[in-house]
Design a protein around this motif. Structure first.
Motif, mmCIF file in Angstrom:
data_model
loop_
_atom_site.group_PDB
_atom_site.id
_atom_site.type_symbol
_atom_site.label_atom_id
_atom_site.label_comp_id
_atom_site.label_asym_id
_atom_site.label_seq_id
_atom_site.Cartn_x
_atom_site.Cartn_y
_atom_site.Cartn_z
ATOM 1 N N LEU A 64 0.809 -1.203 0.000
ATOM 2 C CA LEU A 64 0.000 0.000 0.000
ATOM 3 C C LEU A 64 0.852 1.267 0.000
ATOM 4 O O LEU A 64 0.384 2.334 -0.356
ATOM 5 N N TRP A 65 2.106 1.125 0.435
ATOM 6 C CA TRP A 65 2.956 2.321 0.518
ATOM 7 C C TRP A 65 3.797 2.547 -0.724
ATOM 8 O O TRP A 65 4.323 3.626 -0.930
ATOM 9 N N ILE A 66 3.975 1.518 -1.519
ATOM 10 C CA ILE A 66 4.856 1.673 -2.678
ATOM 11 C C ILE A 66 4.065 2.279 -3.830
ATOM 12 O O ILE A 66 3.093 1.678 -4.289
ATOM 13 N N PRO A 67 4.445 3.475 -4.300
ATOM 14 C CA PRO A 67 3.720 4.079 -5.423
ATOM 15 C C PRO A 67 3.936 3.239 -6.679
ATOM 16 O O PRO A 67 5.000 2.655 -6.880
ATOM 17 N N LYS A 68 2.913 3.214 -7.524
ATOM 18 C CA LYS A 68 2.966 2.378 -8.712
ATOM 19 C C LYS A 68 4.173 2.685 -9.591
ATOM 20 O O LYS A 68 4.776 1.796 -10.166
ATOM 21 N N GLN A 69 4.492 3.979 -9.689
ATOM 22 C CA GLN A 69 5.521 4.397 -10.645
ATOM 23 C C GLN A 69 6.888 3.813 -10.321
ATOM 24 O O GLN A 69 7.707 3.631 -11.211
ATOM 25 N N VAL A 70 7.164 3.565 -9.052
ATOM 26 C CA VAL A 70 8.502 3.076 -8.709
ATOM 27 C C VAL A 70 8.445 1.650 -8.173
ATOM 28 O O VAL A 70 9.357 1.208 -7.512
ATOM 29 N N ARG A 71 7.366 0.941 -8.474
ATOM 30 C CA ARG A 71 7.212 -0.363 -7.824
ATOM 31 C C ARG A 71 8.304 -1.341 -8.264
ATOM 32 O O ARG A 71 8.873 -2.045 -7.425
ATOM 33 N N SER A 73 11.362 -0.810 -9.319
ATOM 34 C CA SER A 73 12.643 -0.514 -8.683
ATOM 35 C C SER A 73 12.622 -0.913 -7.214
ATOM 36 O O SER A 73 13.593 -1.459 -6.695
ATOM 37 N N SER A 74 11.483 -0.657 -6.552
ATOM 38 C CA SER A 74 11.424 -1.041 -5.139
ATOM 39 C C SER A 74 11.517 -2.555 -4.988
ATOM 40 O O SER A 74 12.241 -3.055 -4.118
ATOM 41 N N ILE A 77 15.040 -3.629 -5.368
ATOM 42 C CA ILE A 77 15.872 -3.335 -4.191
ATOM 43 C C ILE A 77 15.630 -4.387 -3.117
ATOM 44 O O ILE A 77 16.562 -4.940 -2.532
ATOM 45 N N ALA A 80 17.135 -7.723 -4.238
ATOM 46 C CA ALA A 80 18.595 -7.702 -4.227
ATOM 47 C C ALA A 80 19.139 -7.763 -2.808
ATOM 48 O O ALA A 80 20.175 -8.382 -2.558
ATOM 49 N N MET B 1 2.123 5.319 -16.645
ATOM 50 C CA MET B 1 1.124 4.243 -16.622
ATOM 51 C C MET B 1 -0.096 4.657 -17.433
ATOM 52 O O MET B 1 -0.880 5.492 -17.021
ATOM 53 N N PRO B 11 1.182 10.578 -7.751
ATOM 54 C CA PRO B 11 1.954 10.957 -6.566
ATOM 55 C C PRO B 11 3.074 11.932 -6.970
ATOM 56 O O PRO B 11 3.570 11.869 -8.088
ATOM 57 N N ARG B 15 7.630 12.217 -3.412
ATOM 58 C CA ARG B 15 7.238 10.997 -2.723
ATOM 59 C C ARG B 15 7.911 9.777 -3.372
ATOM 60 O O ARG B 15 8.369 8.872 -2.691
ATOM 61 N N LEU B 16 7.992 9.803 -4.704
ATOM 62 C CA LEU B 16 8.650 8.693 -5.406
ATOM 63 C C LEU B 16 10.102 8.579 -4.962
ATOM 64 O O LEU B 16 10.592 7.502 -4.607
ATOM 65 N N THR B 19 10.401 7.350 -1.392
ATOM 66 C CA THR B 19 10.190 5.906 -1.256
ATOM 67 C C THR B 19 11.448 5.144 -1.614
ATOM 68 O O THR B 19 11.909 4.273 -0.864
ATOM 69 N N LEU B 20 12.021 5.480 -2.777
ATOM 70 C CA LEU B 20 13.213 4.760 -3.224
ATOM 71 C C LEU B 20 14.375 4.995 -2.266
ATOM 72 O O LEU B 20 15.129 4.063 -1.962
ATOM 73 N N ALA B 23 13.820 2.884 0.784
ATOM 74 C CA ALA B 23 14.075 1.480 0.459
ATOM 75 C C ALA B 23 15.579 1.255 0.340
ATOM 76 O O ALA B 23 16.124 0.280 0.887
ATOM 77 N N SER B 27 17.795 -1.151 2.729
ATOM 78 C CA SER B 27 18.537 -2.229 2.079
ATOM 79 C C SER B 27 20.029 -2.086 2.351
ATOM 80 O O SER B 27 20.721 -3.066 2.644
#
Lengths: 219, 223, 338
Positions: A64-71, A73-74, A77, A80, B1, B11, B15-16, B19-20, B23, B27
């Motif tokens: 629910l927290w991961i935005p679609k656009q960067v899913r 890449s997440s 990560i 990996a 998309m 978003p 925020r993008l 998030t990265l 993460a 990691s």
């Protein structure tokens, strides 16, 4: 997903009906490269199981927290990270197996089976289903690796898990532990799988036909 | 998309990125901790492997030292790790120098073969050979380390004038090696790699090695 | 029989029939192979005969198992399985354990033909698939060569390895082994005299050593018009020219033409295997390209590769290129562009 299923069903589908190797034909790279002995196959299967279950669990929690656009890449990560953890652990605990598997441990990251499960399943479902699905899929992968690894080691070295089966005079089929042996064995196993599936389909069709004819005769 | 529903809000890029970044941070922490946790074991494993290999190629050795060849000068290697000019000296229980363990590598049938071999300067003989890395054909080329009758060729092998490979069963001189039936190329590669190693190392090495620092002996300073 | 009045014959096309059918074509090839085969038996004794029989048995049994019940007899009677087994057997070392020869036959038909859908569907020459599999699987047994014993006195002397128990190793018999002319050339730079090379009195595969007799068979096929002569000719010319070039550059390292043409599997491969109509190009232009490719590859593999012999892999490689060659040499339909 489509219809409500129990988590047990989610697990079992990966092992046989939707087997990642024999049915979906995914993860061919480690499948062909490291199955020259049963031990290597087992180690690779367990490493993949650890990575798949771990990342499915995390992805499902965070979905629910991961935005679609960067899913993607997440996911990468997360995957990996798990791969690096298993890579170093193997190097520390089983250096011999790590040497045999070599570059194929880091390459688990690029195994489309794992990313595929995150994208298609774990990111859309609850943690319980995601983990059960991951267990089933990696169980199916492990089963396929072991099937290939055992056949190749039995024929190629006359042994299973390093234990000699046929005595010292057995003539090893060298080709089986070389890359062509991987392709041959995999091809033959796929052939067998398709043959079984086809037989079942035929049986079903015949069954329906016979039902129809019974119906017709009633009318 | 392209498939996104128009109602859904895009978003913000902050925020993008956040998030990265989070993460990546988590990691990174995980990877650093596993690296730190396993590092001692991994280093110890590698050191043990190396020591075992040196002891194996130099019979009668119970202590090893890392050497470094700089130009024509041999010295103890004090820095950690190793490079292409690193070699190893073996000492017996009394701390006397026995021989060198020399690394050498070159192309085999499939891929590079890496070899460590024991060399005694006084007798000018190879006394042991260990394959550190090879991807030779299983069942054939891998006999260079699995076939004892081939490996035992290197237990007492004179390096003068050079080591030569002969057809299996024809070994008659002390500088000859019996090849492996069916894997001539791999066997010849091993001999060639050792010869190359000899050409590279042997003439530059002092006969009595370097004396141990703890127990200086009369050979100290000899070149 | 008294002559009847001429009647009106009603027949549908084709009205002109030629005697060339699959069974007769196969029979022609088998007849053409006989001289070299018999020479092989004479040189290597009864072991060679048994190896060929085991290989044929492997082929025929596999064909029988994997064909539909109704078509079994038709499939077997065309002789293609027998020919595959015969060709495979002739490329094997005479002292090969019989169980290995049998497995070679099973693989040749199983992986080389049946899996592709039977005769006509296969991409690779089945006999070569069988030999490639054996070479990869049992490299030591497949490269242990024995001296030609020759003559009638020794005919019934078996090689000790012939009756090795199935799946077991050959007991070591180093004393009897002898390098082939190609092995001698590659690893020890020793030439073999031309007479031995041509008549087959050397160590080597049981049906490959006698270049002259294989050529005689080829001539027979040529007379029967059952041979695509462009392919062997292209192989000989390209391999010959390439060898000549190398030999001129460095005579000490590279063999001369007669050695290239008469050693190893050159004759058998060029005349009988590369010309397999199923796995070679359909057009004449394609045949020239195919043959030249095989010839150049043979010389490349023999002189620069890790193995002493390259005929097998050269033909397999060009087999794989055949669909492509067919596509690019397809004649244009009249009146159409490009």
């Amino acid at each position: 997903m489509k219809q409500p299923t129990s988590s047990y069903q989610e697990m079992m589908k990966g092992i046989w009906r939707d087997n990642p190797v024999f049915v979906q034909v995914l993860g061919m790279c480690p499948m062909l490269a490291v199955t020259n002995s049963a031990v290597n196959a087992l180690a690779m299967g367990l490493a993949t199981l650890f990575v798949l279950v771990g990342s499915s669990f995390l992805v499902s929690i965070m979905r629910l927290w991961i935005p679609k656009q960067v899913r993607i890449s997440s996911y990468i990560i997360i995957i990996a990270t798990f791969v690096t953890i298993i890579d170093y652990s193997l190097l520390a605990v089983f250096p011999k197996i790590h040497k045999e598997l070599g570059a194929f441990i880091p390459l688990i990251t690029a195994n489309c089976l794992i990313l595929g499960r995150q994208e298609a399943f774990a990111s859309r479902t609850t943690v319980r289903f995601a983990v059960m699905d991951a267990l089933g899929m990696s169980g199916g992968f492990l089963f396929a690796l072991m099937a290939l690894g055992s056949v190749r080691e039995i024929l190629g070295e006359g042994a299973l898990f390093g234990v000699s089966l046929f005595g010292p005079n057995f003539e090893p089929w060298v080709i089986m532990i070389l890359p062509p042996g991987g392709f041959l064995t995999l091809g033959l196993i796929l052939l067998f799988f398709n043959w079984v599936t086809e037989k079942r389909r035929q049986a079903q069709i015949n069954y329906r036909l016979s039902l129809n004819s019974i119906e017709e005769s009633r009318v | 998309m392209t498939t996104q529903k128009p109602a859904e809000q895009e978003p913000s890029s902050t925020r993008l990125i956040a998030t990265l970044a989070i993460a990546g941070l988590i990691s990174g922490v995980a990877i650093v901790s596993i690296y730190e946790a396993t590092l001692p074991t991994i280093t110890a494993n590698k050191a043990r492997e190396l020591r075992e290999a040196v002891f194996k190629v130099l019979p009668g050795v119970s202590k090893m030292e890392k050497y470094q060849l700089e130009g024509n000068q041999l010295r103890f290697r004090t820095e950690t790790g190793k490079d292409e000019n690193t070699l190893y000296g073996g000492y017996n229980q009394q701390g006397e120098f026995v021989g060198y363990a020399l690394p050498s590598s070159g192309p085999g049938f499939q891929d590079t073969i890496g070899i460590l071999y024991g060399y005694i300067p006084i007798t000018r003989k190879v006394v042991g050979m260990e394959i550190l890395e090879s991807r030779e054909t299983p069942g054939l080329g891998d006999k260079i380390y699995k076939d004892l009758s081939f490996v035992s060729n290197f237990y007492d092998l004179s390096i003068d004038p050079t080591i030569v490979t002969v057809k299996k069963g024809l070994k008659s001189a002390t500088n000859e090696v019996d090849a492996i039936t069916g894997a001539t190329i791999s066997a010849k590669a091993v001999v060639r790699i050792i010869n190359e190693g000899n050409a590279r190392w042997v003439e530059k090495l002092p006969t009595h090695g370097l004396a141990l620092q703890e127990q200086p002996t009369q050979q100290e300073g000899e070149k | 029989m008294n002559r009847s009045e001429p009647e009106l014959l009603l027949q549908s096309a084709p009205l002109l029939r030629e005697g060339l059918t699959i069974p007769t074509a196969m029979r022609d090839v088998i007849i053409a192979l006989l001289p070299a085969l018999l020479a092989g038996f004479w040189y290597f004794g009864i072991s060679a005969l048994l190896v060929v029989i085991a290989s044929i048995l492997g082929c025929v049994m596999t064909e029988w198992i994997f064909t539909d019940k109704q078509k079994r007899m038709i499939a077997l009677s065309d002789g293609s399985a027998i020919l595959t087994g015969l060709l495979l057997g002739m490329t094997l070392p005479p002292a090969l354990p019989l169980w290995m020869a049998w497995i070679g036959g099973v693989v040749a038909i199983g992986l080389g033909k049946v899996i592709w859908g039977g005769l006509g569907g296969n991409l690779f020459n089945p006999a070569i698939v069988g030999r490639a599999f054996l070479l990869g699987t049992f490299p030591i047994a497949m490269t242990t060569w024995n001296l030609a014993k020759g003559g009638t006195d020794n005919f019934f002397n078996l090689y000790p390895s012939t009756f090795t128990a199935p799946f077991m190793q050959v007991a070591p018999t180093d004393a009897m082994s002898a390098a082939t002319p190609l092995g001698l050339m590659k690893f020890e730079q020793v030439d073999t005299e031309i007479f031995s090379l041509m008549f087959g009195n050397t160590s080597g595969s049981l049906g490959e050593t006698s270049g002259i007799l294989l050529m005689v068979g080829g001539l027979y096929l040529l007379l029967r018009r059952a041979l695509e002569w462009r392919i062997p000719l292209a192989i000989f010319i390209s391999a010959g020219l390439f060898t000549l070039m190398l030999h001129t550059i460095d005579p000490a390292r590279f063999p001369d033409i007669h050695f290239t043409l008469f050693s190893g599997g050159m004759m058998l491969g060029a005349i009988y295997m590369a010309t397999d109509p199923v796995t070679s190009p359909l057009t004449t232009k394609g045949a020239w390209i195919f043959g030249s490719g095989v010839g150049v590859l043979i010389v490349l593999i023999r002189n620069f590769g890790g193995l002493p012999e390259g005929v097998l892999y050269a033909i397999l490689f060009m087999n794989a290129a055949t669909p492509l060659i067919n596509r690019y040499t397809q004649p244009k339909v009249f009146g159409r562009r490009g």
